[in-house]
Design an enzyme around this catalytic site. Structure first.
Site, PDB file in Angstrom:
ATOM      1  N   LYS A  54       0.752  -1.157   0.164  1.00  0.00           N
ATOM      2  CA  LYS A  54      -0.141   0.599   0.003  1.00  0.00           C
ATOM      3  C   LYS A  54       0.651   1.487   0.240  1.00  0.00           C
ATOM      4  O   LYS A  54       0.299   2.070  -0.748  1.00  0.00           O
ATOM      5  CB  LYS A  54      -0.551   0.096   0.726  1.00  0.00           C
ATOM      6  CG  LYS A  54      -2.147  -1.105   0.907  1.00  0.00           C
ATOM      7  CD  LYS A  54      -2.380  -1.325   2.365  1.00  0.00           C
ATOM      8  CE  LYS A  54      -4.245  -2.095   2.181  1.00  0.00           C
ATOM      9  NZ  LYS A  54      -4.379  -2.671   3.546  1.00  0.00           N
ATOM     10  N   GLN A  98      -4.732  -1.349   9.385  1.00  0.00           N
ATOM     11  CA  GLN A  98      -4.892  -2.225   8.903  1.00  0.00           C
ATOM     12  C   GLN A  98      -5.578  -3.746  10.088  1.00  0.00           C
ATOM     13  O   GLN A  98      -5.612  -3.685  11.014  1.00  0.00           O
ATOM     14  CB  GLN A  98      -3.163  -2.938   9.037  1.00  0.00           C
ATOM     15  CG  GLN A  98      -3.586  -4.401   8.512  1.00  0.00           C
ATOM     16  CD  GLN A  98      -3.574  -4.114   6.719  1.00  0.00           C
ATOM     17  OE1 GLN A  98      -3.752  -3.228   5.927  1.00  0.00           O
ATOM     18  NE2 GLN A  98      -4.193  -6.098   6.356  1.00  0.00           N
ATOM     19  N   ASP A 121     -11.634   2.652   4.231  1.00  0.00           N
ATOM     20  CA  ASP A 121     -12.217   1.317   3.699  1.00  0.00           C
ATOM     21  C   ASP A 121     -13.529   1.475   3.832  1.00  0.00           C
ATOM     22  O   ASP A 121     -13.626   0.436   3.469  1.00  0.00           O
ATOM     23  CB  ASP A 121     -11.269   0.623   5.148  1.00  0.00           C
ATOM     24  CG  ASP A 121     -10.022   0.038   5.170  1.00  0.00           C
ATOM     25  OD1 ASP A 121     -10.351  -0.541   4.389  1.00  0.00           O
ATOM     26  OD2 ASP A 121      -9.786  -0.383   6.707  1.00  0.00           O
TER      27      ASP A 121
END
Ligand code: GUN
Length: 292
Positions: A54, A98, A121
């Protein structure tokens, strides 16, 4: 019939190019650099690989990449304090914590602490509610990537029968909402669905996100249907999807392979969401083709 292969790797590369173009424009015309902060708690090996990837791609498209690491035994309050700092940081337009988090942390509580406007997200309950009520939301990356590929292949999805196999908060449920938003007739099936094969046989679009290797076989697929395989299962045969590609690709009209289908789209859509969040934060026009 042999299905058209939907090349997710190439598609993701085009999405990243579009993001990079928009990032360059934001810098040139407004002096703004979109920034993405990724937070990793603990040392889960798979998570470390994702986070590294990422960070690399964030920089490649010209955005600011910030990475924060907390020890596996960090207190939840330390994570919440970091999130509060990132919420208040004007250089940060997107925040990703995460998952999975260590067992002593409350995932829902932590996700709820992220500013919904920076929730790239799309996991915050406000964004879930906005998506569910057809309002402008931050949309989870994997379903957004699937939607982009479906729109590209079909043009309009209006009136098509879509079956989503899997009811997770990360993929199945938001995927169903997005397809409904594009006027599909949507069925959410799952591991307890009766006569699953018959349900899937009705579908013009099948999205498999159930986490069972090769569960969907070719004789479940309506000839000519589009099959999107979200599954990533590590088996003795290597990486396989939830769809039995060998048989399904003989019947489907179009299909995503595993690997090289949906997988590469997830990070590309994370970058897209970060640019979208940056534009919304600054009251600027959103990039075309990168949002739901
Ligand atoms: N862990 C595995 N996939 C994801 C994802 O898409 N977002 C977050 N936050 N964690 C993950």
């Amino acid at each position: 019939m042999t299905a058209t292969v939907i090349d997710g790797k190439a598609f993701a590369s085009r999405v990243r190019d579009k993001v990079a173009t928009h990032v360059a424009r934001l810098k040139d015309e407004h002096g703004i650099t979109p920034g993405l902060a990724v937070v990793l708690v603990g040392e889960d090996p798979a998570s470390q690989v994702y986070v590294k990837s990422k960070g690399k791609m964030t920089k490649q498209v010209g955005m600011l990449s910030l990475e924060y690491r907390l020890n596996a035994d960090a207190a939840q309050d330390d994570l919440l304090a970091l999130i509060a700092d990132l919420n208040a940081n004007p250089e940060v337009h997107g925040i990703l914590v995460q998952l999975p988090l260590p067992g002593h942390m409350d995932e829902s509580y932590v996700l709820a602490a992220i500013d919904p406007a920076k929730d790239v997200d799309g996991f915050h309950i406000s964004n879930v509610g906005l998506l569910g009520t057809g309002q402008k939301a931050m949309v989870p990356c994997t379903p957004l990537g699937c939607l982009m590929m479906l729109r590209d292949h079909h043009g309009s999805l209006s009136g098509l029968d879509a079956v989503v196999i899997g009811r997770s908060n990360i993929v199945g449920k938001p995927m169903a909402q997005l397809l409904l938003g594009d006027s599909c007739t949507v069925t959410i099936a799952h591991s307890r669905t009766k006569n699953l094969a018959d349900v899937v046989r009705r579908a013009d679009i099948v999205v498999a996100a159930v986490g069972r290797p090769k569960m969907v076989s070719g004789d479940w697929i309506k000839p000519g249907a589009t099959v999107i395989d979200v599954g990533i299962n590590r088996t003795d045969d290597g990486l396989v999807g939830d769809v039995d590609y060998a048989s399904a690709s003989q019947v489907a009209g179009a299909i995503t392979p595993v690997p090289g289908g949906v997988g590469p789209m997830t990070i590309a859509c994370l970058l897209a969401n970060t640019v979208t969040a940056c534009c919304r934060a600054n009251d600027l026009a959103e990039p075309e083709g990168l949002t739901a």
